[in-house]
Write a protein that holds these residues in place. Structure first.
Motif, PDB file in Angstrom:
ATOM      1  N   ALA A  47       4.243  -5.388   8.276  1.00 30.35           N
ATOM      2  CA  ALA A  47       5.085  -5.860   7.443  1.00 30.35           C
ATOM      3  C   ALA A  47       4.263  -5.719   6.054  1.00 30.35           C
ATOM      4  N   LEU A  48       3.217  -5.824   6.078  1.00 31.85           N
ATOM      5  CA  LEU A  48       2.463  -5.668   4.697  1.00 31.85           C
ATOM      6  C   LEU A  48       2.142  -4.048   4.200  1.00 31.85           C
ATOM      7  N   GLN A  49       2.136  -3.320   5.470  1.00 33.14           N
ATOM      8  CA  GLN A  49       1.833  -1.790   5.175  1.00 33.14           C
ATOM      9  C   GLN A  49       2.663  -1.327   3.873  1.00 33.14           C
ATOM     10  N   GLU A  50       4.121  -1.529   3.960  1.00 31.13           N
ATOM     11  CA  GLU A  50       4.940  -0.835   3.000  1.00 31.13           C
ATOM     12  C   GLU A  50       4.316  -1.310   1.684  1.00 31.13           C
ATOM     13  N   ILE A  51       4.447  -2.530   1.526  1.00 29.91           N
ATOM     14  CA  ILE A  51       3.751  -2.984   0.130  1.00 29.91           C
ATOM     15  C   ILE A  51       2.610  -2.449  -0.370  1.00 29.91           C
ATOM     16  N   PHE A  52       1.647  -2.427   0.523  1.00 34.14           N
ATOM     17  CA  PHE A  52       0.319  -1.979  -0.036  1.00 34.14           C
ATOM     18  C   PHE A  52       0.040  -0.447  -0.264  1.00 34.14           C
ATOM     19  N   THR A  53       0.893   0.197   0.559  1.00 31.65           N
ATOM     20  CA  THR A  53       0.585   1.749   0.317  1.00 31.65           C
ATOM     21  C   THR A  53       1.084   2.032  -1.082  1.00 31.65           C
ATOM     22  N   THR A  54       2.060   1.394  -1.545  1.00 35.03           N
ATOM     23  CA  THR A  54       2.546   1.687  -3.031  1.00 35.03           C
ATOM     24  C   THR A  54       1.276   1.600  -4.174  1.00 35.03           C
ATOM     25  N   ALA A 105      -6.349  -7.088   8.999  1.00 31.77           N
ATOM     26  CA  ALA A 105      -5.372  -6.613  10.154  1.00 31.77           C
ATOM     27  C   ALA A 105      -5.719  -5.000  10.276  1.00 31.77           C
ATOM     28  N   SER A 106      -6.038  -4.379   9.187  1.00 33.52           N
ATOM     29  CA  SER A 106      -6.278  -3.000   9.133  1.00 33.52           C
ATOM     30  C   SER A 106      -7.548  -2.688   9.905  1.00 33.52           C
ATOM     31  N   MET A 107      -8.604  -3.416   9.535  1.00 35.68           N
ATOM     32  CA  MET A 107      -9.864  -3.125  10.228  1.00 35.68           C
ATOM     33  C   MET A 107      -9.586  -3.464  11.911  1.00 35.68           C
ATOM     34  N   LEU A 108      -8.766  -4.348  12.195  1.00 30.63           N
ATOM     35  CA  LEU A 108      -8.681  -4.454  13.737  1.00 30.63           C
ATOM     36  C   LEU A 108      -7.748  -3.456  14.344  1.00 30.63           C
ATOM     37  N   LEU A 109      -7.123  -2.639  13.670  1.00 23.01           N
ATOM     38  CA  LEU A 109      -6.586  -1.596  14.178  1.00 23.01           C
ATOM     39  C   LEU A 109      -7.132  -0.513  14.041  1.00 23.01           C
ATOM     40  N   GLU A 110      -7.723  -0.244  12.837  1.00 22.29           N
ATOM     41  CA  GLU A 110      -8.436   1.197  12.516  1.00 22.29           C
ATOM     42  C   GLU A 110      -9.883   1.533  13.330  1.00 22.29           C
ATOM     43  N   VAL A 127      -3.897   8.490  10.946  1.00 22.50           N
ATOM     44  CA  VAL A 127      -4.386   7.272  10.123  1.00 22.50           C
ATOM     45  C   VAL A 127      -3.392   6.090  10.158  1.00 22.50           C
ATOM     46  N   ILE A 128      -3.901   5.059  10.554  1.00 25.50           N
ATOM     47  CA  ILE A 128      -3.143   3.736  10.634  1.00 25.50           C
ATOM     48  C   ILE A 128      -2.910   3.213   9.255  1.00 25.50           C
ATOM     49  N   SER A 129      -3.990   3.107   8.279  1.00 28.54           N
ATOM     50  CA  SER A 129      -3.831   2.423   7.053  1.00 28.54           C
ATOM     51  C   SER A 129      -4.379   3.204   5.933  1.00 28.54           C
ATOM     52  N   ARG A 130      -3.889   3.996   5.285  1.00 30.52           N
ATOM     53  CA  ARG A 130      -4.462   5.082   4.378  1.00 30.52           C
ATOM     54  C   ARG A 130      -5.290   4.172   3.089  1.00 30.52           C
ATOM     55  N   PRO A 131      -4.766   3.041   2.595  1.00 28.27           N
ATOM     56  CA  PRO A 131      -5.699   2.352   1.618  1.00 28.27           C
ATOM     57  C   PRO A 131      -6.940   1.872   2.205  1.00 28.27           C
ATOM     58  N   ARG A 133      -8.512   3.257   4.718  1.00 24.44           N
ATOM     59  CA  ARG A 133      -9.420   4.409   4.947  1.00 24.44           C
ATOM     60  C   ARG A 133     -10.272   4.712   3.519  1.00 24.44           C
ATOM     61  N   ARG A 134      -9.553   4.725   2.590  1.00 31.83           N
ATOM     62  CA  ARG A 134      -9.858   5.176   1.266  1.00 31.83           C
ATOM     63  C   ARG A 134     -11.168   4.145   0.540  1.00 31.83           C
ATOM     64  N   MET A 135     -10.888   2.811   1.058  1.00 37.80           N
ATOM     65  CA  MET A 135     -11.861   1.734   0.740  1.00 37.80           C
ATOM     66  C   MET A 135     -13.191   2.038   1.572  1.00 37.80           C
ATOM     67  N   LEU A 136     -12.952   2.372   3.009  1.00 32.07           N
ATOM     68  CA  LEU A 136     -13.909   2.793   3.973  1.00 32.07           C
ATOM     69  C   LEU A 136     -14.785   4.020   3.479  1.00 32.07           C
ATOM     70  N   ASP A 137     -14.092   4.985   3.080  1.00 30.70           N
ATOM     71  CA  ASP A 137     -14.660   6.076   2.364  1.00 30.70           C
ATOM     72  C   ASP A 137     -15.588   6.006   1.418  1.00 30.70           C
ATOM     73  N   TYR A 138     -14.935   5.299   0.429  1.00 28.07           N
ATOM     74  CA  TYR A 138     -15.995   4.955  -0.760  1.00 28.07           C
ATOM     75  C   TYR A 138     -16.952   4.085  -0.465  1.00 28.07           C
ATOM     76  N   THR A 139     -17.096   3.123   0.577  1.00 28.01           N
ATOM     77  CA  THR A 139     -18.148   2.344   0.948  1.00 28.01           C
ATOM     78  C   THR A 139     -19.201   3.308   1.712  1.00 28.01           C
ATOM     79  N   ASP A 140     -18.640   4.260   2.209  1.00 30.26           N
ATOM     80  CA  ASP A 140     -19.715   5.154   3.030  1.00 30.26           C
ATOM     81  C   ASP A 140     -20.438   5.907   2.023  1.00 30.26           C
ATOM     82  N   ARG A 141     -19.839   6.357   0.947  1.00 30.52           N
ATOM     83  CA  ARG A 141     -20.696   6.983  -0.191  1.00 30.52           C
ATOM     84  C   ARG A 141     -21.349   6.514  -0.959  1.00 30.52           C
TER      85      ARG A 141
END
Length: 289
Positions: A47-54, A105-110, A127-131, A133-141
């Motif tokens: 339900a939230l994916q569509e809104i947050f992807t934009t 929710a993204s964490m529990l699925l990803e 990829v289940i949730s791109r936003p 994953r982007r945050m996770l990649d930023y944290t890793d760097r």
């Protein structure tokens, strides 16, 4: 939710006027929050994916307008209309709570999805949730990560803990987020969330370390993740049924017996050669066309 689906509104909403679209988005977001409160994580994420992807959550919910940028082609008249559509503050849906629910929710699925993919290049593309994953990649760097300050920091550090199998640390970090006080029945929701984290922690552990075991006791897993044996058996059975785990259950000795699926060097080279041959064939066909 049932009325929402029966109306088939989602198929024609893009043709509706702006006010109806805003109302639709707000209903969708509230459905996502309701799903989260009753423990339906996949439904909440969907339900939230569509809104947050934009990336334009404020605009879509009529709770703010996008920042003016040199690439923005919005006219003064359009901007005026956008401002007129804004809802009064007392009708706002808390965006921080919304983001927190979406990220958890993204964490529990990803996290299990990433553990399942491992180093397989094909599976890693899913990829289940791109936003997220982007945050996770930023944290890793980041070179240095201090103690968590905001909601995102808490969720990202909880994600890291869950990836390492530290489910207790993950639960503590998630429970320490202050924004949960806005959710009704906070204690019940957090207790249900803790159960989800334990279960996903177990799945992640099996994906990461199954290759190191020949067999694994169900009672040991139940003790490690503080779950009942029936819950562990149910989770493992579901993983085997979905072809996520190459194993069988031994009810006599109460253990999971893992089946080795390792390829030898010749088999690996054969697969690599067949992939290259397929790629060459596709390229030749494309050139011929």
């Amino acid at each position: 939710r049932d009325r929402f689906l029966m109306s088939h509104l989602q198929e024609s909403i893009h043709l509706a006027d702006a006010a109806t679209q805003i109302l639709y988005n707000r209903v969708l977001v509230q459905l996502g929050l309701c799903a989260f409160r009753v423990g339906l994580i996949k439904e909440c994420h969907a339900a939230l994916q569509e809104i947050f992807t934009t990336g334009r959550v404020k605009e879509l919910l009529a709770q703010g307008v996008s920042k003016v940028s040199p690439y923005n082609t919005v006219t003064a008249e359009q901007e005026k209309l956008d401002r007129q559509r804004q809802l009064p503050f007392h009708m706002h849906i808390n965006l921080e709570l919304l983001e927190c629910v979406y990220l958890v929710a993204s964490m529990l699925l990803e996290v299990p999805n990433m553990a399942y993919a491992g180093s397989d290049p094909e599976l890693r593309k899913k990829v289940i949730s791109r936003p997220f994953r982007r945050m996770l990649d930023y944290t890793d760097r980041l070179v240095f990560t201090g103690p968590p300050e905001n909601t995102r920091d808490h969720v990202m550090q909880a994600c890291k803990a869950l990836q390492n199998g530290e489910w207790k640390t993950c639960i503590e970090l998630i429970k320490s987020i202050k924004i949960w006080k806005l959710i009704p029945d906070q204690d019940k929701v957090l207790a249900r969330l803790a159960q989800h984290i334990q279960e996903e922690g177990l799945r992640t552990y099996l994906f990461n370390f199954a290759s190191h075991y020949d067999s694994l006791s169900l009672s040991h897993l139940a003790e490690t993740f503080e779950l009942s044996e029936s819950t562990v058996r149910s989770l493992v059975s579901r993983m085997i049924w979905n072809d996520e785990l190459a194993a069988t259950l031994d009810p006599i000795h109460n253990v999971i017996v893992f089946q080795r699926m390792e390829l030898n060097r010749v088999q690996q080279l054969s697969l690599s050669l067949s992939d290259r041959a397929n790629a060459m064939l596709e390229q030749n066909e494309w050139l011929l066309d």
